[in-house]
Design a protein around this motif. Structure first.
Motif, PDB file in Angstrom:
ATOM      1  N   LEU A  40       0.817  -1.221   0.000  1.00 53.71           N
ATOM      2  CA  LEU A  40       0.000   0.000   0.000  1.00 53.71           C
ATOM      3  C   LEU A  40       0.850   1.271   0.000  1.00 53.71           C
ATOM      4  O   LEU A  40       0.323   2.362  -0.219  1.00 53.71           O
ATOM      5  N   GLY A  41       2.140   1.130   0.266  1.00 50.76           N
ATOM      6  CA  GLY A  41       3.020   2.292   0.204  1.00 50.76           C
ATOM      7  C   GLY A  41       2.932   3.237   1.383  1.00 50.76           C
ATOM      8  O   GLY A  41       3.324   4.406   1.271  1.00 50.76           O
ATOM      9  N   LEU A  42       2.439   2.760   2.530  1.00 48.56           N
ATOM     10  CA  LEU A  42       2.359   3.612   3.717  1.00 48.56           C
ATOM     11  C   LEU A  42       3.720   3.672   4.405  1.00 48.56           C
ATOM     12  O   LEU A  42       4.485   2.705   4.401  1.00 48.56           O
ATOM     13  N   ASN A  43       4.016   4.834   5.011  1.00 51.08           N
ATOM     14  CA  ASN A  43       5.238   4.944   5.802  1.00 51.08           C
ATOM     15  C   ASN A  43       5.173   4.000   6.984  1.00 51.08           C
ATOM     16  O   ASN A  43       4.087   3.711   7.508  1.00 51.08           O
ATOM     17  N   GLN A  44       6.326   3.540   7.458  1.00 49.31           N
ATOM     18  CA  GLN A  44       6.332   2.537   8.518  1.00 49.31           C
ATOM     19  C   GLN A  44       5.720   3.049   9.826  1.00 49.31           C
ATOM     20  O   GLN A  44       5.161   2.261  10.593  1.00 49.31           O
ATOM     21  N   ASP A  45       5.811   4.358  10.071  1.00 44.28           N
ATOM     22  CA  ASP A  45       5.217   4.889  11.302  1.00 44.28           C
ATOM     23  C   ASP A  45       3.770   5.332  11.084  1.00 44.28           C
ATOM     24  O   ASP A  45       3.145   5.862  11.991  1.00 44.28           O
ATOM     25  N   ARG A  46       3.242   5.102   9.890  1.00 44.33           N
ATOM     26  CA  ARG A  46       1.834   5.356   9.601  1.00 44.33           C
ATOM     27  C   ARG A  46       1.068   4.043   9.458  1.00 44.33           C
ATOM     28  O   ARG A  46      -0.116   3.960   9.755  1.00 44.33           O
TER      29      ARG A  46
END
Length: 303
Positions: free
Chosen positions: A246-252
């Motif tokens: 999904l391409g989300l940042n790891q802290d998101r």
């Protein structure tokens, strides 16, 4: 025409942010605010504090280094003034006050540790009031890592406002009790009963991300069914897949799920079918409150 620069430092439970804003002053017109730069550093202070009661040595060093970097950035951007505010994680940390003193001594950056009511007052300095139509009812929900602020507006007036220790990092760390959820549910139901067609106004990085992914135009609303469907969609992926697929940042990729849960529950308990997502938050409020307080001081001195 005159362009001035102000900055806000928001030290949250999930991340630390520096917002630098341009303030455009034109004769006989209200000032306009626009983002010049936004830097976000994923220092998750809440994991330290909500589990162990203090900020770890590693994250203390990272926070100190971030403030040093922010000070340099503000200098090269020629920022006129700034305000740094820390919320629930620093507020609850046993070493929060001492850490703030150390940072002030080593960097010159003065950090104010504020409470939930201060957060609500700062956010009220944003364009939130201009979004509230006088004949409608709203529940404003600002979801953070350590706490969530709720404010009920009816007929253009503030009915009630309260901060609860329910946040995305707390939920990830399983430090939110069932009793706290019940308390939030009862508060929302109590203060929205009797109001017809309540709509939510949501703020926070996670709802902003959900709105961006939806592809909706600015000013449009998301529905409860959309939030619920997207929540189920996210739950069908592992944490790693939410990053890689999904391409989300790891802290998101982890906090977005408990955030969606908070918004869904708030909509269910207030009987809201829609949620509006304006681009407002604590950083925006810090900049505007700082600017207007300076203007008031200048006007007072010129009397």
């Amino acid at each position: 025409m005159r362009v001035r620069k102000f900055a806000a430092i928001d030290i949250g439970s999930n991340a630390v942010r520096l917002l630098i804003s341009n303030v455009l002053e034109t004769d006989n017109k209200p000032p306009t605010f626009s983002k010049s730069s936004l830097v976000r550093v994923p220092i998750r202070l809440g994991t330290d504090v909500f589990l162990n009661g203090k900020v770890s040595d590693e994250n203390s060093d990272r926070l100190l280094e971030s403030m040093q970097a922010f000070k340099i950035l503000m200098k090269v951007h020629k920022v006129e003034d700034y305000r740094a505010c820390a919320t629930s994680a620093m507020r609850e940390a046993k070493n929060g006050a001492d850490l703030a003193k150390t940072i002030k001594k080593k960097t010159g950056v003065n950090i104010e540790i504020i409470d939930g009511s201060d957060e609500a007052a700062i956010i009220a300095a944003t364009d939130l009031k201009t979004l509230i139509e006088g004949d409608k009812n709203y529940l404003y929900v600002d979801v953070g890592g350590g706490s969530t602020e709720f404010t009920v507006y009816a007929q253009g007036e503030t009915v009630a406002s309260k901060s609860f220790k329910i946040g995305t990092v707390r939920l990830l760390n399983e430090t939110v009790s069932h009793d706290t959820w019940i308390e939030v549910e009862n508060w929302i139901k109590e203060h929205t009963k009797g109001f017809e067609d309540v709509a939510l106004i949501g703020s926070g990085g996670n709802i902003n991300k959900i709105f961006k992914i939806s592809g909706k135009k600015e000013g449009a609303a998301l529905t409860y069914s959309y939030i619920s469907s997207y929540y189920q969609f996210l739950m069908s992926f592992s944490y790693e897949e939410r990053i890689s697929v999904l391409g989300l940042n790891q802290d998101r990729a982890d906090v977005i799920i408990p955030a969606a849960r908070i918004y869904m529950n708030a909509m269910k308990w207030s009987r809201a079918k829609k949620i509006y997502v304006p681009k407002i938050g604590l950083s925006d409020g810090i900049v505007k409150s700082l600017y207007y307080s300076q203007e008031e001081q200048t006007a007072s001195e010129n009397k």
